[in-house]
Design an enzyme around this catalytic site. Sequence first.
Site, PDB file in Angstrom:
ATOM      1  N   CYS A 141      -3.731  12.472  13.068  1.00  0.00           N
ATOM      2  CA  CYS A 141      -4.559  11.241  13.229  1.00  0.00           C
ATOM      3  C   CYS A 141      -4.319  10.594  14.564  1.00  0.00           C
ATOM      4  O   CYS A 141      -3.643  11.137  15.455  1.00  0.00           O
ATOM      5  CB  CYS A 141      -4.162  10.352  12.037  1.00  0.00           C
ATOM      6  SG  CYS A 141      -2.505   9.496  12.173  1.00  0.00           S
ATOM      7  N   ARG A 176      -8.196  -0.493   5.264  1.00  0.00           N
ATOM      8  CA  ARG A 176      -7.552   0.701   4.834  1.00  0.00           C
ATOM      9  C   ARG A 176      -6.105   0.058   4.165  1.00  0.00           C
ATOM     10  O   ARG A 176      -5.544   0.437   3.037  1.00  0.00           O
ATOM     11  CB  ARG A 176      -7.095   1.817   5.672  1.00  0.00           C
ATOM     12  CG  ARG A 176      -8.218   2.438   6.246  1.00  0.00           C
ATOM     13  CD  ARG A 176      -7.828   3.917   7.064  1.00  0.00           C
ATOM     14  NE  ARG A 176      -6.917   4.455   6.180  1.00  0.00           N
ATOM     15  CZ  ARG A 176      -6.713   5.705   6.433  1.00  0.00           C
ATOM     16  NH1 ARG A 176      -7.002   6.206   7.801  1.00  0.00           N
ATOM     17  NH2 ARG A 176      -5.594   6.475   5.884  1.00  0.00           N
ATOM     18  N   ASP A 199       5.140   0.473  11.930  1.00  0.00           N
ATOM     19  CA  ASP A 199       3.895  -0.240  11.547  1.00  0.00           C
ATOM     20  C   ASP A 199       3.872  -1.553  12.073  1.00  0.00           C
ATOM     21  O   ASP A 199       3.066  -2.084  11.984  1.00  0.00           O
ATOM     22  CB  ASP A 199       3.899  -0.131   9.898  1.00  0.00           C
ATOM     23  CG  ASP A 199       3.741   1.301   9.584  1.00  0.00           C
ATOM     24  OD1 ASP A 199       3.774   1.564   8.082  1.00  0.00           O
ATOM     25  OD2 ASP A 199       3.485   2.178  10.480  1.00  0.00           O
ATOM     26  N   LYS A 253       0.900  -1.244  -0.131  1.00  0.00           N
ATOM     27  CA  LYS A 253       0.095  -0.072   0.016  1.00  0.00           C
ATOM     28  C   LYS A 253       0.864   1.086  -0.126  1.00  0.00           C
ATOM     29  O   LYS A 253       0.529   2.129  -0.847  1.00  0.00           O
ATOM     30  CB  LYS A 253      -0.834   0.038   1.378  1.00  0.00           C
ATOM     31  CG  LYS A 253      -1.509   1.402   1.712  1.00  0.00           C
ATOM     32  CD  LYS A 253      -2.404   1.402   2.756  1.00  0.00           C
ATOM     33  CE  LYS A 253      -1.560   1.434   4.123  1.00  0.00           C
ATOM     34  NZ  LYS A 253      -1.375   3.001   4.405  1.00  0.00           N
ATOM     35  N   ASN A 254       1.944   1.176   0.797  1.00  0.00           N
ATOM     36  CA  ASN A 254       2.888   2.433   0.916  1.00  0.00           C
ATOM     37  C   ASN A 254       3.540   2.475  -0.119  1.00  0.00           C
ATOM     38  O   ASN A 254       4.469   3.579  -0.203  1.00  0.00           O
ATOM     39  CB  ASN A 254       3.405   2.465   2.416  1.00  0.00           C
ATOM     40  CG  ASN A 254       2.318   2.785   3.573  1.00  0.00           C
ATOM     41  OD1 ASN A 254       1.238   3.046   3.245  1.00  0.00           O
ATOM     42  ND2 ASN A 254       2.792   2.375   4.730  1.00  0.00           N
ATOM     43  N   ARG A 292       1.577  14.433  12.899  1.00  0.00           N
ATOM     44  CA  ARG A 292       1.809  14.226  11.465  1.00  0.00           C
ATOM     45  C   ARG A 292       2.225  15.528  10.744  1.00  0.00           C
ATOM     46  O   ARG A 292       1.386  15.988   9.946  1.00  0.00           O
ATOM     47  CB  ARG A 292       0.690  13.485  10.954  1.00  0.00           C
ATOM     48  CG  ARG A 292       0.324  12.125  11.498  1.00  0.00           C
ATOM     49  CD  ARG A 292       1.118  11.046  11.596  1.00  0.00           C
ATOM     50  NE  ARG A 292       1.566  10.428  10.415  1.00  0.00           N
ATOM     51  CZ  ARG A 292       0.985   9.448   9.759  1.00  0.00           C
ATOM     52  NH1 ARG A 292      -0.406   9.002  10.288  1.00  0.00           N
ATOM     53  NH2 ARG A 292       1.508   9.002   8.776  1.00  0.00           N
TER      54      ARG A 292
HETATM   55  C1  EPZ Z   1       5.030   6.750   6.341  1.00  0.00           C
HETATM   56  O1  EPZ Z   1       4.320   7.598   6.756  1.00  0.00           O
HETATM   57  C2  EPZ Z   1       3.826   5.519   5.985  1.00  0.00           C
HETATM   58  N1  EPZ Z   1       2.731   6.061   5.398  1.00  0.00           N
HETATM   59  C3  EPZ Z   1       3.632   5.187   7.571  1.00  0.00           C
HETATM   60  O2  EPZ Z   1       2.550   4.162   7.452  1.00  0.00           O
HETATM   61  C4  EPZ Z   1       4.641   4.887   8.287  1.00  0.00           C
HETATM   62  O3  EPZ Z   1       4.170   4.464   9.766  1.00  0.00           O
HETATM   63  C5  EPZ Z   1       5.721   5.780   8.398  1.00  0.00           C
HETATM   64  O4  EPZ Z   1       6.024   6.587   7.332  1.00  0.00           O
HETATM   65  C6  EPZ Z   1       7.087   5.600   9.238  1.00  0.00           C
HETATM   66  O5  EPZ Z   1       7.591   4.598   8.521  1.00  0.00           O
HETATM   67  C7  EPZ Z   1       2.728   5.936   3.808  1.00  0.00           C
HETATM   68  O6  EPZ Z   1       4.055   5.798   3.191  1.00  0.00           O
HETATM   69  C8  EPZ Z   1       1.747   6.298   3.125  1.00  0.00           C
HETATM   70  P1  EPZ Z   1       7.148   9.852   8.186  1.00  0.00           P
HETATM   71  P2  EPZ Z   1       4.810   9.309   6.752  1.00  0.00           P
HETATM   72  O7  EPZ Z   1       7.294  11.308   7.540  1.00  0.00           O
HETATM   73  O8  EPZ Z   1       5.559   9.500   5.534  1.00  0.00           O
HETATM   74  C9  EPZ Z   1       7.796  13.142  11.581  1.00  0.00           C
HETATM   75  C10 EPZ Z   1       0.642   2.796   7.909  1.00  0.00           C
HETATM   76  O9  EPZ Z   1       0.202   2.508   8.816  1.00  0.00           O
HETATM   77  N2  EPZ Z   1       7.580  14.370  10.333  1.00  0.00           N
HETATM   78  O10 EPZ Z   1       8.427   8.844   7.968  1.00  0.00           O
HETATM   79  O11 EPZ Z   1       3.904  10.273   7.289  1.00  0.00           O
HETATM   80  C11 EPZ Z   1       6.217  12.520  11.654  1.00  0.00           C
HETATM   81  O12 EPZ Z   1       5.522  13.335  12.412  1.00  0.00           O
HETATM   82  C12 EPZ Z   1       1.291   4.391   7.779  1.00  0.00           C
HETATM   83  O13 EPZ Z   1       0.640   2.355   6.881  1.00  0.00           O
HETATM   84  C13 EPZ Z   1       7.955  15.599  10.623  1.00  0.00           C
HETATM   85  O14 EPZ Z   1       8.112  15.860  11.899  1.00  0.00           O
HETATM   86  O15 EPZ Z   1       5.833   9.253   7.957  1.00  0.00           O
HETATM   87  C14 EPZ Z   1       6.964  11.352  12.320  1.00  0.00           C
HETATM   88  O16 EPZ Z   1       6.957  11.288  13.662  1.00  0.00           O
HETATM   89  C15 EPZ Z   1       0.846   5.042   9.413  1.00  0.00           C
HETATM   90  N3  EPZ Z   1       7.777  16.521   9.547  1.00  0.00           N
HETATM   91  C16 EPZ Z   1       8.181  10.949  11.579  1.00  0.00           C
HETATM   92  O17 EPZ Z   1       8.618  12.351  11.144  1.00  0.00           O
HETATM   93  C17 EPZ Z   1       7.268  15.951   8.349  1.00  0.00           C
HETATM   94  O18 EPZ Z   1       7.338  16.853   7.510  1.00  0.00           O
HETATM   95  C18 EPZ Z   1       8.258   9.999  10.664  1.00  0.00           C
HETATM   96  O19 EPZ Z   1       7.257  10.191   9.775  1.00  0.00           O
HETATM   97  C19 EPZ Z   1       7.429  14.599   8.080  1.00  0.00           C
HETATM   98  C20 EPZ Z   1       7.313  13.779   9.212  1.00  0.00           C
END
Ligand code: EPZ
Length: 420
Positions: free
Chosen positions: A117, A399, A307, A22-23, A122
């Site tokens: 969420c 989802r 995850d 999915k991701n 996020r």
């Molecule tokens: C991706 O989310 C995945 N989603 C998430 O999967 C997964 O948990 C996550 O990566 C971590 O592996 C998709 O790929 C669609 P991040 P993403 O940016 O990209 C902070 C699932 O269950 N951050 O790596 O949103 C953020 O708050 C979902 O399938 C910032 O501070 O994750 C978090 O604490 C849930 N500023 C950390 O970084 C930003 O601009 C990691 O987030 C972006 C992120």
Amino acid sequence: MDRMIIRGGSRIEGSVQVCGAKNAALPQIAAALLSAERLELGNVPEVSDIDTMLLLMRELGVAANRAPGHRLVLDAGGARNTQAPYDIVRKMRASILVLAPLLARFGSARVSQPGGCAIGARPIDLHLKALEALGAQVDMEAGYIHARTSGDGLRGGRIVLSSPSVGASETALMAAVLARGESEILNAGRDPEISDLAACLVAMGARIEGAGTHRMLVQGVQALHQARHDLITDRIEAGSYAIAAAITGGHLEILGAHLEHLGSVGAALESAGVQIWPTDRGLMVVRSGPLQAIDISTEPYPGFPTDLQAQFMALMTIARGASVIRETVFESRFMHVPELGRLGANISLQGSTALVRGVDGLRAAEVMATDLRASVCLVLAALAAEGETTVHRIYHLDRGYELLDRKLVQCGANIQRVAG
Ligand code: EPZ
């Protein structure tokens, strides 16, 4: 709302096929906006997050349709509307992934700010900083992100991510492929889904080096062209099934899974007393002896994936000893803890750390799903709980897991999905 009734006690045995990731699908669907020609994706899972993304693409004027055999055909030749509306973005944060391709192709974009969420606030600051590093002007107005470039589009530059964010790495990559000149992306995520996006973009004509490492180098091109790409399989689905076999003392071959995509999950499972090894069709997982409590800390790939934290916690609830589980990626990804407590688990929370004291066995109860991965954690715990557990609000599961109940029933589980 649908619910699942699960009678615990059966071993999970046999084999199960994992779907496409999915991701990996979500950013690659967004990437179709970068090109005026067709993009065909294969091995696309039939899960509701993909449907939400297709809805958004149609809103942006993209012809986006599923085709037989888990395929998607996308054509952004007619795309014009560069606004991603609140009522779609609020359903799925990954909608933010259309910002970079819209900006790179059309020179401007208005995307609703995604909300938080169940697992955290996020923020998207890293996405916006990446676009500004390539010359974009970004303002926020009335809950919308308004990004635009100067007349001649994005220009190549150096993007230094303050943390290896998956989404921000994907935003940076999609912005850079059409920017004028060379871009360097430092401290990029190394996740397989980022590498798969890069492979898809290269198939479309992009010039990218270093995908899968912390440093990616991109030579911008004028335009991208027609391409076909098959998605990698879903490592989180694979890990979830591995834990289903482990928690029930079963043995399961997970077809299409890759041990290296699981990062440190394989080592964690082995330390916990689970046997896991690669086969020519995927992965074999067997647990015949006692489960041993171990400590884990979630980290960016190739560390233990956030995850799979909830699913692993379910496993630790019936292990011998006490397990310390640290969630370092998201600020509140413990919504499953009180629900596991209802099943008899002994878990105490201290900030971003959970102490899981193993119990002899779990007992059935009514529980409620709160987010995608918490939902599957409750299903896994219910497989091992004595009696009949009801998991409510299982739309969260749909989802990200295709036919989860049917696949588990085929492996020996006693699960009934009840509508309404
Ligand atoms: C991706 O989310 C995945 N989603 C998430 O999967 C997964 O948990 C996550 O990566 C971590 O592996 C998709 O790929 C669609 P991040 P993403 O940016 O990209 C902070 C699932 O269950 N951050 O790596 O949103 C953020 O708050 C979902 O399938 C910032 O501070 O994750 C978090 O604490 C849930 N500023 C950390 O970084 C930003 O601009 C990691 O987030 C972006 C992120």
